[in-house]
Design a protein around this motif. Structure first.
Motif: not given
Length: 391
Positions: A369-383
């Motif tokens: 997996a690669t990390a999205l840019p820091t300006g893209i927000t959201g979360q996973s369902a596990s959080e």
């Protein structure tokens, strides 16, 4: 205006699986359909989900129409707008699901499209995104295809009653509120703490924008992600996906309030989609807000943030596995147990910078997996997160 995110994710993560289990027996007669008319959508009706190159894309749209709705009568009743639009991308290997929310106040160029009843509409520049459903589901699909560069062969439209029915069928969703919510517009009032939301109150929570964060549509999206994550965790922890009775209740509630594209309405296709979704783990179910910036023409509107949007679009187009960075929660959500820092000032969609919410732990990246840019927000369902409220 009105928001239908709960039904959207429930349909993609749970009720579609419900249909996969039992639709062939008794739900097929309840399914309402609409033809979208593109070659891709016609081909998709004859293609196995497993055979789709680059993964499957499904657009899920929440309509704010009051026509035929029994639970919500107040507000504007004429026309129909897509106040919630979520693109579901299922990876080709069925290990990751990404739900991308598009802000209703985003200004976009709408391509020529085929809408309601097969009517053709000309292209139009600089239109508010949530007006596209007024011309038909096909025009909303065509606009998202134009924005993202993706082919979207499947689509579904959901109404207000569906939110209420779904939350009741699930037995309510336990939602954390960091600070009190007091929304004079919707009437929603919640104290700080955890609340079991169902029925009309669940709908009010998903609709509220003045009661969370800075009062913007972008804040509302991150608050909705709090609800959706909690919903998915409840469905999984309660063993819903292994209970035919529960699955039927959820599926029946959803289907009665949905209109599916003809490409998605086949029970065979629904079975395939449900089976493809059922093994996606919570940490690999990602909620992402489409990246935006303040509209230079109107500070109360937003436009796509070109650099970050280009990265997200490319990752979706190439079926690249990605994860969110640390501090990725949106402006109206915080990690459960942390101190909320959101404000209640301002009502425009662009009144604060994206990602201004308090920090949260990100989904643990995997080796692929690669990390999205820091300006893209959201979360996973596990959080486990909380809506910041406005108190």
């Amino acid at each position: 205006m009105a928001v239908l995110v709960a039904i959207v994710l429930a349909v993609s993560g749970a009720s579609v699986t419900s249909v996969a289990a039992i639709a062939a027996i008794s739900l097929k007669s309840q399914i309402k359909t609409v033809a979208l008319g593109t070659k891709e959508q016609k081909a998709a009706a004859k293609t196995s989900i497993d055979a789709i190159s680059g993964g499957a894309n499904i657009l899920l749209v929440g309509s704010d129409t009051r026509v035929g709705q029994t639970e919500v009568q107040a507000g504007v009743a004429d026309g129909s707008r897509n106040d919630v639009t979520i693109l579901i991308h299922l990876s080709a290997d069925h290990t990751q699901m990404t739900a991308v929310s598009f802000p209703r106040d985003m200004m976009v160029d709408v391509p020529s499209c085929t809408g309601t009843g097969g009517a053709t509409f000309p292209a139009a520049d600089y239109q508010q995104f949530n007006t596209t459903l007024g011309e038909g589901l096909g025009c909303t699909v065509a606009t998202v295809e134009s924005i993202t560069g993706l082919t979207i062969p499947y689509a579904a439209e959901i109404t207000f009653d569906g939110v209420i029915s779904m939350s009741n069928a699930i037995g309510g969703v336990d939602v954390c509120v960091a600070k009190p919510i007091d929304d004079a517009y919707s009437g929603l009032q919640l104290s700080a703490g955890t609340h079991t939301l169902l029925g009309l109150q669940a709908l009010e929570f998903l609709r509220t924008r003045h009661g969370v964060g800075d009062g913007s549509d972008l804040a509302r999206i991150s608050s909705q992600q709090v609800f959706l994550s909690a919903m998915m965790r409840k469905i999984v922890s309660a063993g819903t996906l292994s209970s035919p009775l529960k699955l039927y209740g959820i599926a029946s509630a959803a289907v009665k309030s949905m209109t599916l594209s003809t490409s998605l309405s086949s029970t065979t296709t629904l079975v395939q989609l449900g089976l493809a979704l059922k093994d996606v783990g919570l940490s690999n179910a990602l909620f992402v807000q489409y990246p935006t910036a303040v509209d230079p023409r109107n500070s109360n509107r937003v436009v796509a943030a070109s650099a970050d949007a280009s990265v997200l679009n490319q990752d979706l187009q190439t079926d690249t596995k990605f994860t969110l960075n640390a501090d990725s929660t949106g402006r109206a959500s915080v990690t459960e147990g942390s101190t909320a820092t959101g404000t209640a000032s301002g009502t425009s969609s662009a009144s604060a910078s994206a990602g201004s919410g308090a920090s949260s732990s990100a989904t643990t990246p995997t080796s692929t997996a690669t990390a999205l840019p820091t300006g893209i927000t959201g979360q996973s369902a596990s959080e486990e997160t909380c809506s910041v409220g406005n108190g």
